[in-house]
Design a protein around this motif. Sequence first.
Motif, PDB file in Angstrom:
ATOM      1  N   ASP A   1      -3.145   6.872   4.975  1.00 62.60           N
ATOM      2  CA  ASP A   1      -2.448   5.679   4.518  1.00 62.60           C
ATOM      3  C   ASP A   1      -3.421   4.512   4.426  1.00 62.60           C
ATOM      4  O   ASP A   1      -4.477   4.495   5.052  1.00 62.60           O
TER       5      ASP A   1
ATOM      6  N   TRP B   1       7.995   5.789  10.369  1.00 58.69           N
ATOM      7  CA  TRP B   1       6.713   5.533  11.022  1.00 58.69           C
ATOM      8  C   TRP B   1       6.428   6.576  12.095  1.00 58.69           C
ATOM      9  O   TRP B   1       5.827   6.271  13.124  1.00 58.69           O
TER      10      TRP B   1
ATOM     11  N   ASP C   1       4.521   5.401   0.110  1.00 66.85           N
ATOM     12  CA  ASP C   1       3.422   5.327   1.054  1.00 66.85           C
ATOM     13  C   ASP C   1       3.561   4.065   1.895  1.00 66.85           C
ATOM     14  O   ASP C   1       4.390   3.205   1.642  1.00 66.85           O
ATOM     15  N   LYS C   2       2.713   3.960   2.905  1.00 68.89           N
ATOM     16  CA  LYS C   2       2.849   2.847   3.855  1.00 68.89           C
ATOM     17  C   LYS C   2       2.527   1.507   3.212  1.00 68.89           C
ATOM     18  O   LYS C   2       3.117   0.484   3.572  1.00 68.89           O
TER      19      LYS C   2
ATOM     20  N   LEU D   1       1.065   8.140  11.371  1.00 70.78           N
ATOM     21  CA  LEU D   1       0.238   7.150  10.681  1.00 70.78           C
ATOM     22  C   LEU D   1      -1.212   7.606  10.771  1.00 70.78           C
ATOM     23  O   LEU D   1      -1.780   7.719  11.853  1.00 70.78           O
TER      24      LEU D   1
END
Length: 451
Positions: free
Chosen positions: A450, A119, A95-96, A122
């Motif tokens: 996120d 990316w 995950d981010k 998002l």
Amino acid sequence: MEDSRESNLKRKDVIDGSNTSSYLEDCRDLGVYSLENSKVSKRCRYLYPHTKIWPMGYGLNTYMYKRKQKKCLINNDNFDTLPEEMVLKIFKMMDKRTLLKCTLVCHQWRRIAYDESLWRHLNLAPRRMSVLTLDNLLARNIKYFSASHCIFYTSANQYLCKTPFLKLQYLDLSYVFFMHYNTLRSLLRQCSNLIKLSLENCSVDSLCCQYIGDNTNLKVLNLASTDGLDRNGLECIVSLQNLEELNVSWAKLEDDNLHYLMANMIPNIKCLNISGFLKQLADFGMLLVESCNVTKLLKLIHLIVFCKVYGFYEQFLIYIENISDLSRLSSRCTKLIELDISDSLAITASSLYKILENNHELKVLSINRCYNIDIPRLLSRTERSRRRRNSFMSLREVNFIGISSRRILEDVANNPDMVLKINDSMFSSIGRPKLAHNQHTIWEIPAFIDF
């Protein structure tokens, strides 16, 4: 003999060559030995330079404590031997939040963690963030971005976005709080390749609409519940000839601006939501009901007879049609697939019949809480016969919450070819990036929330 002993110096020689005492004998078990200030001791210091020598008293005698050293572990980091493509595949599973932690490990991980493929989308949860952080996030070539219900705060000289976002195509800023006009302007100015945009419940002005109009490839636009739309801004909106979905429901529009939008609607529009305007939409039948008394009704009859006698009846009918917003809309936009006119109290059945006659490709129709549409029929007799003859029936779903359903159900019963969904959707999804049952999408693009 002494030289040979010095050359073959061992630990035993150091121990045996020293004057020991009972105290030192007890310390030998701990690894403490005495070294005299002689050639032997100097040779020992030369051969073992990394050995700690501790002063254990006064005089020329010193004592050395030899710590038991652990064996050095062999550095077998297999992760460094992996190719960067494999590391990139591993990072795609994170995950981010974890990905940002990986950027702090080393320069190589930072470079890989900021790869463009990681990316692409998002989807931020509702949070508080600065405009500078927003600029840094969008600078990573994000393609699908959603920051709905976020709060953006600005400080001195931090409300301008300076990085052009050339790869940003899906932008969701629905219900963004405390976003300044200058911030929204600077953000939209840097976007030139948008395909889908949502500014629901935001405050816009004519300059923001001008930057929206620069995105010639825009197909979906959500301006529901917006504030600040004026004539200049609407001119930029209707100039988007590739626009297919438009949502202006419950937007704060003046009557003249709304009539201008209906008269100049984009001809290629396929999905349109103009719900929530109550009595602002003009309808000729409703105007007669509200304003005509007996005297005015007689004058209207005389006017119709006069126009019929002197050959102006066709012009009079065209004038009546032009008074109704929905009549002008249906004659201009003939490619409509989905239409939502809910919560419009000024619409009567005559305007609805005009829409059904002109828009043969209409599949979804929502007339919820349109109380002045009295028991409407979905199809006229000529339209029913034509569609039965061509074996073509495009209407698939009708939503009429709050309206009598007797005639609608009769039409369904009398037409075996008509298969309708009745009141299947309470809320319209036109132009909206997220639905209530699925928050992990950005216009049907899978994107888990996120952070």
